[in-house]
Design a protein around this motif. Structure first.
Motif, PDB file in Angstrom:
ATOM      1  N   LEU A  29       0.831  -1.209   0.000  1.00  0.00           N
ATOM      2  CA  LEU A  29       0.000   0.000   0.000  1.00  0.00           C
ATOM      3  C   LEU A  29       0.864   1.256   0.000  1.00  0.00           C
ATOM      4  CD1 LEU A  29      -2.838  -1.000   2.502  1.00  0.00           C
ATOM      5  CD2 LEU A  29      -2.923  -0.944   0.013  1.00  0.00           C
ATOM      6  N   LEU A  30       1.975   1.199   0.686  1.00  0.00           N
ATOM      7  CA  LEU A  30       2.868   2.357   0.730  1.00  0.00           C
ATOM      8  C   LEU A  30       3.564   2.585  -0.610  1.00  0.00           C
ATOM      9  CD1 LEU A  30       4.429   1.611   4.226  1.00  0.00           C
ATOM     10  CD2 LEU A  30       2.878   3.504   3.690  1.00  0.00           C
ATOM     11  N   LEU A  31       3.923   1.512  -1.283  1.00  0.00           N
ATOM     12  CA  LEU A  31       4.686   1.630  -2.521  1.00  0.00           C
ATOM     13  C   LEU A  31       3.814   1.792  -3.757  1.00  0.00           C
ATOM     14  CD1 LEU A  31       7.374  -1.131  -1.848  1.00  0.00           C
ATOM     15  CD2 LEU A  31       7.792   1.327  -1.992  1.00  0.00           C
ATOM     16  N   GLU A  32       2.629   1.194  -3.751  1.00  0.00           N
ATOM     17  CA  GLU A  32       1.829   1.132  -4.971  1.00  0.00           C
ATOM     18  C   GLU A  32       0.478   1.844  -4.885  1.00  0.00           C
ATOM     19  OE1 GLU A  32       2.762   0.003  -7.836  1.00  0.00           O
ATOM     20  OE2 GLU A  32       4.666  -0.911  -7.253  1.00  0.00           O
ATOM     21  N   TRP A  33       0.058   2.246  -3.694  1.00  0.00           N
ATOM     22  CA  TRP A  33      -1.268   2.818  -3.532  1.00  0.00           C
ATOM     23  C   TRP A  33      -1.227   4.284  -3.097  1.00  0.00           C
ATOM     24  CZ3 TRP A  33      -6.128  -0.243  -2.995  1.00  0.00           C
ATOM     25  CH2 TRP A  33      -5.974  -1.553  -3.474  1.00  0.00           C
ATOM     26  N   SER A  34      -0.073   4.897  -3.224  1.00  0.00           N
ATOM     27  CA  SER A  34       0.091   6.321  -2.875  1.00  0.00           C
ATOM     28  C   SER A  34      -0.268   6.618  -1.431  1.00  0.00           C
ATOM     29  CB  SER A  34      -0.764   7.205  -3.815  1.00  0.00           C
ATOM     30  OG  SER A  34      -0.419   6.992  -5.159  1.00  0.00           O
TER      31      SER A  34
ATOM     32  N   GLY B 293      14.863  -5.531 -13.401  1.00  0.00           N
ATOM     33  CA  GLY B 293      14.174  -6.276 -12.364  1.00  0.00           C
ATOM     34  C   GLY B 293      13.013  -5.495 -11.797  1.00  0.00           C
ATOM     35  N   ALA B 294      13.229  -4.198 -11.550  1.00  0.00           N
ATOM     36  CA  ALA B 294      12.169  -3.357 -11.007  1.00  0.00           C
ATOM     37  C   ALA B 294      10.989  -3.255 -11.970  1.00  0.00           C
ATOM     38  CB  ALA B 294      12.718  -1.970 -10.686  1.00  0.00           C
ATOM     39  N   ALA B 295      11.274  -3.204 -13.266  1.00  0.00           N
ATOM     40  CA  ALA B 295      10.191  -3.133 -14.251  1.00  0.00           C
ATOM     41  C   ALA B 295       9.350  -4.403 -14.248  1.00  0.00           C
ATOM     42  CB  ALA B 295      10.762  -2.876 -15.646  1.00  0.00           C
ATOM     43  N   LEU B 296       9.983  -5.537 -13.929  1.00  0.00           N
ATOM     44  CA  LEU B 296       9.246  -6.804 -13.837  1.00  0.00           C
ATOM     45  C   LEU B 296       8.417  -6.894 -12.561  1.00  0.00           C
ATOM     46  CD1 LEU B 296      11.862  -9.334 -15.236  1.00  0.00           C
ATOM     47  CD2 LEU B 296       9.511  -9.079 -16.061  1.00  0.00           C
ATOM     48  N   ALA B 297       8.523  -5.877 -11.685  1.00  0.00           N
ATOM     49  CA  ALA B 297       7.749  -5.848 -10.448  1.00  0.00           C
ATOM     50  C   ALA B 297       6.639  -4.799 -10.510  1.00  0.00           C
ATOM     51  CB  ALA B 297       8.666  -5.565  -9.258  1.00  0.00           C
ATOM     52  N   THR B 298       6.347  -4.296 -11.707  1.00  0.00           N
ATOM     53  CA  THR B 298       5.279  -3.312 -11.865  1.00  0.00           C
ATOM     54  C   THR B 298       3.982  -3.997 -12.285  1.00  0.00           C
ATOM     55  OG1 THR B 298       5.892  -2.937 -14.183  1.00  0.00           O
ATOM     56  CG2 THR B 298       6.910  -1.505 -12.519  1.00  0.00           C
ATOM     57  N   ARG B 299       2.892  -3.264 -12.198  1.00  0.00           N
ATOM     58  CA  ARG B 299       1.616  -3.801 -12.667  1.00  0.00           C
ATOM     59  C   ARG B 299       1.607  -3.881 -14.195  1.00  0.00           C
ATOM     60  NH1 ARG B 299      -3.362  -1.207  -9.087  1.00  0.00           N
ATOM     61  NH2 ARG B 299      -2.711  -2.038  -7.057  1.00  0.00           N
ATOM     62  N   PRO B 300       1.078  -4.962 -14.747  1.00  0.00           N
ATOM     63  CA  PRO B 300       1.106  -5.125 -16.204  1.00  0.00           C
ATOM     64  C   PRO B 300      -0.121  -4.498 -16.867  1.00  0.00           C
ATOM     65  CG  PRO B 300       0.223  -7.097 -15.204  1.00  0.00           C
ATOM     66  CD  PRO B 300       0.564  -6.161 -14.070  1.00  0.00           C
ATOM     67  N   PRO B 301      -0.004  -4.182 -18.152  1.00  0.00           N
ATOM     68  CA  PRO B 301      -1.183  -3.767 -18.925  1.00  0.00           C
ATOM     69  C   PRO B 301      -1.972  -4.990 -19.355  1.00  0.00           C
ATOM     70  CG  PRO B 301       0.726  -3.827 -20.335  1.00  0.00           C
ATOM     71  CD  PRO B 301       1.220  -4.201 -18.956  1.00  0.00           C
TER      72      PRO B 301
ATOM     73  N   ILE C 282      -3.811  -0.969 -14.222  1.00  0.00           N
ATOM     74  CA  ILE C 282      -4.796  -0.390 -13.317  1.00  0.00           C
ATOM     75  C   ILE C 282      -4.098   0.365 -12.194  1.00  0.00           C
ATOM     76  CG2 ILE C 282      -6.589  -2.086 -13.800  1.00  0.00           C
ATOM     77  CD1 ILE C 282      -5.645  -3.652 -11.383  1.00  0.00           C
ATOM     78  N   ASP C 283      -4.848   1.231 -11.545  1.00  0.00           N
ATOM     79  CA  ASP C 283      -4.360   1.965 -10.384  1.00  0.00           C
ATOM     80  C   ASP C 283      -5.114   1.520  -9.141  1.00  0.00           C
ATOM     81  OD1 ASP C 283      -2.534   3.645 -11.779  1.00  0.00           O
ATOM     82  OD2 ASP C 283      -4.203   4.896 -12.437  1.00  0.00           O
ATOM     83  N   GLY C 284      -4.426   1.540  -7.989  1.00  0.00           N
ATOM     84  CA  GLY C 284      -5.084   1.315  -6.704  1.00  0.00           C
ATOM     85  C   GLY C 284      -5.940   0.073  -6.679  1.00  0.00           C
ATOM     86  N   ASP C 285      -7.226   0.259  -6.335  1.00  0.00           N
ATOM     87  CA  ASP C 285      -8.128  -0.887  -6.221  1.00  0.00           C
ATOM     88  C   ASP C 285      -8.912  -1.134  -7.503  1.00  0.00           C
ATOM     89  OD1 ASP C 285      -9.810   1.277  -6.209  1.00  0.00           O
ATOM     90  OD2 ASP C 285     -10.868   0.751  -4.360  1.00  0.00           O
ATOM     91  N   GLY C 286      -8.456  -0.568  -8.619  1.00  0.00           N
ATOM     92  CA  GLY C 286      -9.155  -0.761  -9.881  1.00  0.00           C
ATOM     93  C   GLY C 286      -8.999  -2.170 -10.425  1.00  0.00           C
ATOM     94  N   ARG C 287      -9.695  -2.455 -11.484  1.00  0.00           N
ATOM     95  CA  ARG C 287      -9.572  -3.760 -12.138  1.00  0.00           C
ATOM     96  C   ARG C 287      -9.755  -3.586 -13.640  1.00  0.00           C
ATOM     97  NH1 ARG C 287     -15.082  -6.827 -10.032  1.00  0.00           N
ATOM     98  NH2 ARG C 287     -16.302  -4.945  -9.597  1.00  0.00           N
ATOM     99  N   HIS C 288      -9.077  -4.424 -14.379  1.00  0.00           N
ATOM    100  CA  HIS C 288      -9.199  -4.377 -15.827  1.00  0.00           C
ATOM    101  C   HIS C 288     -10.602  -4.793 -16.254  1.00  0.00           C
ATOM    102  CE1 HIS C 288      -4.631  -4.518 -16.579  1.00  0.00           C
ATOM    103  NE2 HIS C 288      -5.096  -3.416 -17.103  1.00  0.00           N
ATOM    104  N   PRO C 289     -11.099  -4.251 -17.343  1.00  0.00           N
ATOM    105  CA  PRO C 289     -12.412  -4.689 -17.844  1.00  0.00           C
ATOM    106  C   PRO C 289     -12.351  -6.150 -18.276  1.00  0.00           C
ATOM    107  CG  PRO C 289     -11.280  -3.347 -19.475  1.00  0.00           C
ATOM    108  CD  PRO C 289     -10.467  -3.252 -18.218  1.00  0.00           C
ATOM    109  N   ASN C 290     -13.464  -6.822 -18.145  1.00  0.00           N
ATOM    110  CA  ASN C 290     -13.560  -8.211 -18.584  1.00  0.00           C
ATOM    111  C   ASN C 290     -13.809  -8.221 -20.080  1.00  0.00           C
ATOM    112  OD1 ASN C 290     -13.933 -10.928 -18.936  1.00  0.00           O
ATOM    113  ND2 ASN C 290     -15.886 -11.037 -17.858  1.00  0.00           N
ATOM    114  N   VAL C 291     -12.737  -8.093 -20.853  1.00  0.00           N
ATOM    115  CA  VAL C 291     -12.897  -7.956 -22.300  1.00  0.00           C
ATOM    116  C   VAL C 291     -13.431  -9.236 -22.935  1.00  0.00           C
ATOM    117  CG1 VAL C 291     -11.154  -6.150 -22.539  1.00  0.00           C
ATOM    118  CG2 VAL C 291     -10.468  -8.554 -22.678  1.00  0.00           C
TER     119      VAL C 291
END
Length: 429
Positions: free
Chosen positions: A77-82, A146-154, A193-202
């Protein structure tokens, strides 16, 4: 559920994963089944915290001074949720379902530590034993990779050109934030996605049911495009799995010629049949028995080996695999890759291509595997990969790297895709 309850649930799931050494998807599914009161939004938010905690396990734990489920849950939450320590404690205060607030000891650890001062492997969010593997693969930029592999994916999509075009699919998905992919000509990207968002169910979209598109990472699309399948060719996808690259190759061939989709594990091929029907790929033959491949010996224009691997290039999407991986498993994958390459080469016709692809970033599975294959078998020479790339994707030279041992590498930091390796070897006439 408020943030406190969601965080407490995420910590519970992380404890389950650590205690039972199970995949994150299974742990989240079981938690949802036993907590049916949680709505879809709650489950999505809990999942986001869990995945963020696993992606950022090293850095989150380092900030709080330990790598317990509680520490990495808070750290996520501190690192990814602002969130800040103060805002997080304020959000949890008075919530009877929340875990205990950040303690004085934890607050002190956070006050005394800056992530920029952490050891390299911590900043890269990788296991210590993987540090030399990353350094060998990426050189001076290994921490950033390595850090880029620890980010949220599109969420990436490939337009099925047999049924639609990119403009048509973009119009259908206009409400999702989708846009044209950076490199792949038929790719579409929905941002992380950001925070508690979720990708659309395409996959619930009518356009998906009509076969207009498939979900496929842009890196996988690029690898399929580099293979160079064209109408009229004879192609063997030797490790077809669920068929993502098979369908991409078939579309590139405009349903002319033949593509044989094979996998040694029948269960992995199961999804391909529905996908073929939906997408109207009509030049695909699914083969599971070795005897069915015998007539193809020495006749294939392209043999694609999408080899089983560690999956280190997909750690954004499967971060739990990062912490389960061992040297023994890496060695096992290398043995499988060598065996598969040796078998697949027999189907390439003189002048044809043997195409080797992994979703790994490790040289041991990529360039070194190809070098070892060429030592075992003469008559296979690498194509000019730079010229191949520039002919397929002009203007994007900076988005890939040619390895010292040959082949093309993609990665989140470099190309914005999952980590992929591609190498094409031409068989001598």
């Amino acid at each position: 559920m408020r943030l406190g309850g969601r965080l407490a649930a995420a910590i519970e799931v992380l404890e389950d994963i650590g205690r039972r050494h199970r995949p994150v998807a299974d742990a989240l599914k079981d938690w949802g089944l036993s907590h049916r009161f949680a709505g879809g939004g709650d489950r999505a938010a809990i999942g986001n915290i869990v995945y963020d905690a696993l992606r950022r396990k090293r850095s989150a734990g380092w900030l709080l001074g330990e790598d317990t489920p509680r520490a990495i849950g808070f750290g996520a939450l501190l690192l990814e949720w602002s969130q800040t320590a103060q805002s997080l404690n304020a959000a949890l205060e008075g919530d009877k379902f929340a875990p205990p607030l950040l303690s004085a000891t934890e607050l002190q650890a956070m006050a005394e530590r800056r992530l920029a001062d952490a050891p390299p492997a911590v900043r890269a969010d990788i296991p210590d034993w993987c540090e030399p593997l990353f350094e060998r693969a990426f050189g001076e930029t290994w921490v950033e990779e390595g850090a880029a592999l620890a980010t949220r994916p599109p969420l990436d999509i490939r337009v099925n050109t047999l049924q639609a075009n990119r403009a048509k699919v973009l119009a259908e998905l206009a409400q999702t934030g989708a846009s044209a992919a950076r490199i792949a000509p038929y790719g579409i990207r929905i941002p992380p996605i950001d925070g508690d968002g979720r990708h659309p169910n395409v996959q619930a979209e009518p356009a998906f049911q009509k076969g207009w598109f498939e979900v496929q990472d842009e890196g996988s699309q690029i690898a399929a495009a580099l293979a160079g399948a064209t109408a009229g060719m004879q192609v063997l996808d030797f490790c077809a799995g669920a068929g993502g690259k098979t369908l991409a190759l078939s579309a590139a061939m405009d349903n002319h010629g033949q593509i044989f989709a094979h996998d040694a594990e029948k269960a992995r091929l199961a999804p391909i049949f529905d996908r073929i029907r939906r997408s109207e790929n009509r030049n695909v033959q699914v083969t599971t028995k070795p005897a069915e491949l015998a007539p193809l010996t020495g006749h294939m224009d392209i043999v694609l080996v999408d080899a089983p691997c560690t999956g280190s290039g997909t750690w954004r999407r499967r971060p739990d695999a990062k912490w389960r991986l061992t040297q023994r498993q890496l060695d096992a994958r290398k043995g499988e890759q060598a065996t598969i390459l040796d078998a697949a080469r027999t189907y390439v016709k003189p002048g044809g291509l043997l195409v080797y692809v992994t979703c790994s970033v490790f040289d041991e599975e990529n360039g070194e595997q190809i070098a070892a294959f060429r030592e075992r078998h003469g008559g296979f020479a690498p194509v000019d990969h730079r010229q191949l790339w520039d002919s397929r994707f002009p203007g994007h030279t900076a988005a890939m790297r040619i390895g010292a041992l040959g082949g093309i590498s993609l990665s989140p930091a470099l190309s914005g895709t999952d980590g992929f390796y591609f190498c094409a070897l031409r068989r001598a006439n």
